[in-house]
Design a protein around this motif. Structure first.
Motif, short mmCIF file in Angstrom:
data_model
loop_
_atom_site.label_atom_id
_atom_site.label_comp_id
_atom_site.label_asym_id
_atom_site.label_seq_id
_atom_site.Cartn_x
_atom_site.Cartn_y
_atom_site.Cartn_z
N THR A 98 0.81 -1.22 0.00
CA THR A 98 0.00 0.00 0.00
C THR A 98 0.85 1.27 0.00
OG1 THR A 98 -0.14 -0.22 2.42
CG2 THR A 98 -1.98 -1.07 1.11
N SER A 99 2.10 1.19 0.44
CA SER A 99 2.95 2.39 0.42
C SER A 99 3.27 2.85 -1.00
CB SER A 99 4.26 2.11 1.18
OG SER A 99 4.95 1.01 0.60
N MET A 100 3.04 1.99 -1.99
CA MET A 100 3.29 2.38 -3.38
C MET A 100 2.22 3.35 -3.87
SD MET A 100 6.06 0.90 -4.61
CE MET A 100 5.91 0.67 -6.38
N ARG A 101 1.20 3.64 -3.05
CA ARG A 101 0.18 4.62 -3.42
C ARG A 101 0.68 6.06 -3.23
NH1 ARG A 101 -3.89 1.15 -0.77
NH2 ARG A 101 -5.15 0.17 -2.40
N GLN A 102 1.81 6.22 -2.57
CA GLN A 102 2.34 7.56 -2.31
C GLN A 102 2.56 8.31 -3.62
OE1 GLN A 102 2.92 8.80 0.83
NE2 GLN A 102 3.47 10.78 -0.05
N LYS A 103 1.91 9.47 -3.76
CA LYS A 103 2.02 10.26 -4.99
C LYS A 103 3.14 11.28 -4.85
CE LYS A 103 -2.71 9.75 -6.65
NZ LYS A 103 -3.94 10.43 -7.14
N ASP A 104 4.36 10.80 -5.01
CA ASP A 104 5.52 11.68 -4.91
C ASP A 104 6.41 11.59 -6.14
OD1 ASP A 104 6.31 9.09 -4.47
OD2 ASP A 104 7.67 9.56 -2.81
N LEU A 198 12.15 -4.04 -7.44
CA LEU A 198 11.65 -2.67 -7.24
C LEU A 198 10.79 -2.64 -5.99
CD1 LEU A 198 11.23 -3.28 -10.68
CD2 LEU A 198 11.31 -0.80 -10.47
N THR A 199 11.18 -1.81 -5.00
CA THR A 199 10.44 -1.72 -3.76
C THR A 199 10.60 -0.33 -3.16
OG1 THR A 199 10.15 -2.72 -1.57
CG2 THR A 199 12.39 -2.58 -2.42
N ASP A 200 9.69 0.02 -2.26
CA ASP A 200 9.78 1.32 -1.59
C ASP A 200 9.80 1.17 -0.07
OD1 ASP A 200 7.19 0.49 -1.11
OD2 ASP A 200 6.29 2.47 -1.45
N GLY A 201 10.02 -0.04 0.42
CA GLY A 201 9.96 -0.23 1.87
C GLY A 201 11.02 -1.18 2.40
N ARG A 202 10.64 -1.91 3.42
CA ARG A 202 11.53 -2.87 4.06
C ARG A 202 10.80 -4.19 4.19
NH1 ARG A 202 14.04 -0.97 8.13
NH2 ARG A 202 13.58 1.23 7.71
N PHE A 240 -0.06 24.35 10.29
CA PHE A 240 0.99 25.31 10.58
C PHE A 240 1.74 25.74 9.32
CE2 PHE A 240 0.37 22.49 14.21
CZ PHE A 240 0.02 23.40 15.20
N GLY A 241 1.13 25.49 8.16
CA GLY A 241 1.78 25.86 6.90
C GLY A 241 2.39 24.67 6.20
N GLN A 242 3.29 24.90 5.30
CA GLN A 242 3.96 23.86 4.52
C GLN A 242 5.26 23.44 5.18
OE1 GLN A 242 4.43 25.52 0.58
NE2 GLN A 242 2.36 24.90 -0.04
N ARG A 243 5.56 22.19 5.04
CA ARG A 243 6.83 21.67 5.57
C ARG A 243 7.32 20.56 4.66
NH1 ARG A 243 5.85 17.41 10.41
NH2 ARG A 243 4.00 16.34 9.55
N LEU A 244 8.62 20.33 4.68
CA LEU A 244 9.23 19.28 3.88
C LEU A 244 9.30 17.99 4.69
CD1 LEU A 244 12.22 21.12 2.13
CD2 LEU A 244 10.09 20.33 1.09
N ILE A 245 8.92 16.89 4.08
CA ILE A 245 9.00 15.59 4.72
C ILE A 245 9.73 14.63 3.80
CG2 ILE A 245 6.83 15.95 5.98
CD1 ILE A 245 5.51 14.04 3.93
N ASN A 246 10.17 13.52 4.37
CA ASN A 246 10.82 12.45 3.60
C ASN A 246 9.82 11.31 3.45
OD1 ASN A 246 12.43 10.59 2.36
ND2 ASN A 246 13.76 10.22 4.13
N PRO A 247 9.15 11.19 2.30
CA PRO A 247 8.16 10.13 2.12
C PRO A 247 8.76 8.74 2.01
CG PRO A 247 8.45 11.31 0.07
CD PRO A 247 9.27 12.04 1.09
N SER A 248 10.10 8.65 1.93
CA SER A 248 10.75 7.35 1.77
C SER A 248 11.50 6.95 3.04
CB SER A 248 11.74 7.40 0.59
OG SER A 248 11.08 7.69 -0.62
N SER A 249 10.99 7.39 4.16
CA SER A 249 11.66 7.08 5.43
C SER A 249 11.63 5.60 5.75
CB SER A 249 11.03 7.89 6.57
OG SER A 249 9.62 7.59 6.66
N ASP A 250 10.66 4.87 5.22
CA ASP A 250 10.56 3.44 5.49
C ASP A 250 11.43 2.59 4.56
OD1 ASP A 250 8.73 3.86 7.51
OD2 ASP A 250 6.99 3.68 6.18
N LEU A 251 12.07 3.21 3.60
CA LEU A 251 12.90 2.46 2.66
C LEU A 251 14.16 1.95 3.35
CD1 LEU A 251 13.40 1.52 -0.28
CD2 LEU A 251 14.53 3.72 -0.68
#
Length: 348
Positions: A98-104, A198-202, A240-251
């Motif tokens: 399901t993490s492959m649904r991330q639209k990044d 090809l994977t996006d997680g662990r 609180f506005g916009q912020r930068l995140i790392n969507p691949s933290s689980d990789l």
């Protein structure tokens, strides 16, 4: 070259002649159960004309010959075409968690989820693998073989396009995917044994751990090219506005790097479509494996030509009396008013 697949059926060609001379002749004074004057008279008149002619017998003979030829299944074989005897054996393992649904990810300037980006790049990648055998493994809670190693690139692209996120569960069974690929490669004696993962997680599911799968791959000389999918930065809107995140933290890049290093492959970080396409150059440098020389002869089925001719002839013979009867009725109907007016004028 022209051949009949079921050539023994050609022995049926003289069957009508045999039946004509072996069966008893039909009695001329035979009575019929039902009598229709107009149809019977027309049929008798037409039968006398057709039966007395050699043309009807010739037409029926042609229809029978065409039918027998169609039954014998004629085929035209073209000149032999050499099939490439050198190629690579590549197994694609695609993560459907399901993490492959991330639209990044971006494809043609539009934001898409990770699986859509993989499909977009892999479609061109598969199309370029002329002469290579490709297989497809899909994994989530477990791994299963969607397509074995095959030269049919179109079926691989179709299966990949039809894959959906969550099809095999929400988790990520990386170890099972590697183990299944190793099992399929063992069945092939001559093979590069290359796995593109090809994977996006662990590894969070499955029956085989990363270390167990890695040991199997090393023991059976399977080269793994892991590809970590997902961007490293994404803007997220919040209260609180916009912020930068790392969507691949689980990789789990550490595990993927270890797999690539110990199997002799390379690790790719696919943060964009362009980075994922880098694997092209690496795989093109792999030494192809020479297989047994093979040839393919194009073949074309021809049975429908004589079959259509036979059906057309039979339909023509069967419908001719009916058409003639309809034509006569129309002609009589159209001429009756004229006859009536002519008779009335004569009476005056």
């Amino acid at each position: 070259m022209f051949e009949f697949v079921w050539w023994p059926l050609l022995a049926l060609l003289p069957l009508p002649l045999l039946l004509r001379y072996l069966l008893p002749a039909k009695k001329k004074n035979a009575q019929v159960a039902l009598y229709f004057p107009h149809v019977t008279e027309l049929a008798q008149s037409q039968n006398k004309k057709i039966r007395s002619s050699i043309g009807r017998a010739l037409i029926l003979s042609i229809a029978w010959i065409a039918l027998v030829f169609a039954s014998a299944r004629p085929i035209w074989f073209g000149d032999p075409i050499a099939i490439p005897s050198e190629g690579r054996d590549l197994m694609l393992a695609v993560d459907l968690s399901t993490s492959m649904r991330q639209k990044d990810m971006l494809v043609n300037g539009q934001g898409v989820d990770r699986l859509e980006m993989v499909k977009s790049v892999m479609d061109d990648f598969i199309e370029r693998r002329v002469g290579d055998r490709i297989g497809l493994i899909l994994f989530g809670d477990t791994a299963y073989l969607q397509a074995p190693l095959t030269f049919d690139r179109n079926i691989i692209k179709q299966f990949l396009d039809e894959s959906m996120i969550g099809l095999v569960g929400d988790s990520t069974a990386i170890g099972d995917a590697i183990g299944l690929a190793v099992k399929r490669f063992i069945e092939k004696e001559r093979s590069n044994r290359v796995l593109i993962l090809l994977t996006d997680g662990r590894n969070t599911a499955g029956n085989i751990s990363i270390d167990q799968a890695l040991a199997l791959a090393v023991a059976n000389q399977v080269t793994v090219y892991p590809i970590g999918v997902g961007s490293e930065q994404q803007v997220q809107n919040s209260l609180f506005g916009q912020r930068l995140i790392n969507p691949s933290s689980d990789l789990d890049e550490r595990a993927l790097l270890k797999i690539a290093k110990e199997t002799g492959g390379d690790y790719f970080r696919a943060k964009s479509t362009q980075e994922l396409a880098q694997i092209y150059a690496i795989l093109d440098l792999l030494e192809p494996v020479k297989g047994n020389d093979q040839t393919l002869r194009p073949r074309e089925e021809l049975f429908y030509y004589p079959l259509a001719a036979a059906v057309g002839i039979v339909a023509f013979i069967a419908l001719t009396p009916l058409l003639l009867m309809l034509f006569r009725n129309v002609r009589n109907t159209s001429s009756s008013p004229r006859n009536t007016s002519t008779r009335a004028a004569a009476d005056e």
